[in-house]
Design an enzyme around this catalytic site. Structure first.
Site, short mmCIF file in Angstrom:
data_model
loop_
_atom_site.label_atom_id
_atom_site.label_comp_id
_atom_site.label_asym_id
_atom_site.label_seq_id
_atom_site.Cartn_x
_atom_site.Cartn_y
_atom_site.Cartn_z
CG ASP A 309 -2.01 1.00 1.18
OD1 ASP A 309 -2.61 1.15 0.11
OD2 ASP A 309 -2.29 1.63 2.22
CD GLU A 356 -2.10 2.64 -3.41
OE1 GLU A 356 -2.31 3.42 -4.36
OE2 GLU A 356 -1.75 3.00 -2.28
CG ASP A 406 -9.30 2.76 0.92
OD1 ASP A 406 -9.75 2.42 2.03
OD2 ASP A 406 -8.09 2.92 0.71
#
Length: 511
Positions: A309, A356, A406
């Site tokens: 991430d 990401e 998200d």
């Protein structure tokens, strides 16, 4: 983990494949939260039926305040709330009636406030019985687990958890000075006085890792790739920060002068203020990034693919003054760049890592990703917002998503783009891009993702099920109501599985 071991693990698919994202906690079951037992195996079986050969889930570490998988108390430990209760009953570590305390919990969501004390009490009971009840084979596996884990993380993690409990769950920065500063004499005395509780933490961690080992073996037998997730940052209140504070930009009391976040973006006009302490990259480079090698090595033992991430932070990271009320005030500082990934590759071999790379990304970030051959990400909810969107611009070396954990669900996102009838200009653009209808937009967007050139296409399970905003898993920038959604038994009906199978086959993504 050696280079040879890493090369033996399944990694980036050699041919187009499809998958879904569902966190383990969202699986159905009788005990208040999804678990790594029979429901997880049934889910893998369903994926095989639909020819979806990749299961993506969120970080598996123990969660702290806010219950976020991205704010874990440890990068190495497992989330004990996900331990399969039925397996503990089967092994004689729990009695069936003892688990009834969990059966009154809701099934369509996770009630963390009610779940946590009840499940922790059950797990402690199971740990107390381990020495007298566990089989010889189980005890042998426990001894082997301890022999490896105690050398790196288990001893400190167990001590951290018991210290935290003894201090009313307060953050380690607020513990008395001898414990906060890890004075050896004080820690030795405390450990001797609390040997029983520390042993329980170790046993519970073993139960998680042993169950996960069996689930990963099952997935491998079925040909399903497990796709994990690794946050770039660690929380200030974590066993990692307490044990290895030298890797962070914090003072002797554990307090940072600056914290992590991102500037204003799609999700927030004031940015996202994560509050995590920043890494001391210069100090980490001096020892060859040994902590990161251990961390990624652990992630590779848990999963076949690993998404890191906020990859952007490795090239440059947003540093926000610790006293700032929002992330709008900050500055970009240089990250470790190539040196980190060269050290990781030297130690671990080819990296099964997905970068990401969403948000405001510079050419330098793309260049770093490409130099190390790492796939990136494309999210159709973001891509279609661009009036110049073309499916052909999505590269092969990428994962194409309808949305991530998200995002709102596709149906919720589509509904929020208009105010009812008639359709808004944005809604018309969405339907034109996926050649769909308002009634089937979730299926149409999945079809679009699967028709892309991206080697891997993934949709959250909520999108396969066609659910609205009530099934949204996380809303960035909010602290309440996240991470709770669960699917229910029967939602993946035979008709839906057949529909998904047809979609996968039509897109040429079946094995």
């Amino acid at each position: 983990m050696t280079r040879k071991q890493s090369q033996n693990a399944p990694a980036w698919p050699a041919a187009p494949r499809g998958g879904t994202c569902l966190h383990v906690s969202s699986l159905p079951g009788d005990f208040g939260i999804g678990e790594i037992g029979a429901a997880a195996r049934r889910f893998i079986d369903s994926l095989v039926e639909m020819q979806l050969r990749v299961w993506q889930f969120l970080p598996l570490g123990p969660t702290g305040y806010g219950d976020s998988p991205y704010q874990s108390l440890s990068s190495f430990a497992g989330n004990e709330l996900l331990i399969d209760v039925a397996a503990l009953i089967q092994r004689g570590l729990l009695r069936p009636a003892e688990a009834d305390t969990l059966k009154s919990l809701p099934r369509g969501k996770v009630d963390f406030g009610a779940l946590i004390p009840r499940k922790h009490a059950l797990l402690r009971r199971a740990a107390e019985r381990f020495d007298t009840t566990a089989s010889t084979a189980l005890k042998a596996r426990y001894d082997a687990f301890r022999a490896v884990a105690e050398e790196s993380w288990l001893e400190d993690f167990a001590l951290y958890r018991v210290l935290k409990a003894e201090h009313g769950s307060r953050a380690w920065m607020d513990w008395p000075d001898p414990y906060r500063r890890r004075q050896p004499g004080a820690l030795k005395t405390f450990a001797a006085r609390h040997a029983r509780e520390i042993a329980q933490v170790k046993i519970i961690q073993f139960l998680f890792h042993d169950q996960w080992r069996l689930l990963r073996r099952y997935a491998k037998q079925k040909g399903v790739v497990l796709f994990g997730d690794l946050p770039i940052y660690i929380p200030e209140d974590s066993a990692d920060a307490w044990q290895a504070g030298h890797i962070l930009q914090i003072n002797a009391d554990g307090r940072p002068d600056a914290v992590a976040g991102v500037p204003p973006d799609y999700f927030s006009d004031t940015g996202q203020l994560w509050g995590n302490p920043l890494y001391d990259w210069e100090r980490q480079a001096a020892d060859g990034f040994q902590w990161w090698i251990g961390r990624l090595g652990q992630a590779m033992r848990v999963a076949d693919l690993v998404r890191i991430d906020h990859f952007r932070g490795f090239e440059s990271y947003w540093a926000v003054p610790a006293s700032a009320p929002t992330a709008a005030t900050g500055q970009w500082l240089r990250g470790p760049g190539d040196s980190l990934f060269e050290a990781l590759q030297d130690a671990l071999g080819p990296l099964p890592v997905i970068a990401e790379d969403l948000g405001e990304i510079t050419g330098a970030v793309h260049a770093l990703r490409d130099r190390h051959g790492l796939p990136g990400m494309r999210v159709l909810q973001f891509e279609i917002a661009d009036e110049d969107f073309e499916l052909g611009n999505i590269p092969v070396n990428a994962v194409c998503y309808t949305g991530t954990h998200d995002n709102d669900t596709v149906r919720g996102w589509f509904a929020s783009a208009g105010t009812g009838h008639p359709l808004s200009t944005t809604q018309k653009r969405i339907l034109a891009a996926c050649d769909g209808t308002a009634a089937t937009v979730h299926h149409d967007l999945i079809r679009l993702a699967f028709q892309s050139s991206a080697r891997l296409a993934i949709a959250p399970l909520q999108d396969f099920l066609g659910l609205g905003s009530k099934a949204r898993f996380n809303t960035p920038g909010t602290a309440e109501g996240n991470w709770r959604w669960r699917t229910e038994r029967g939602e993946l009906s035979p008709a839906l599985r057949d529909q998904v199978l047809q979609l996968v086959e039509d897109a040429g993504r079946a094995p």
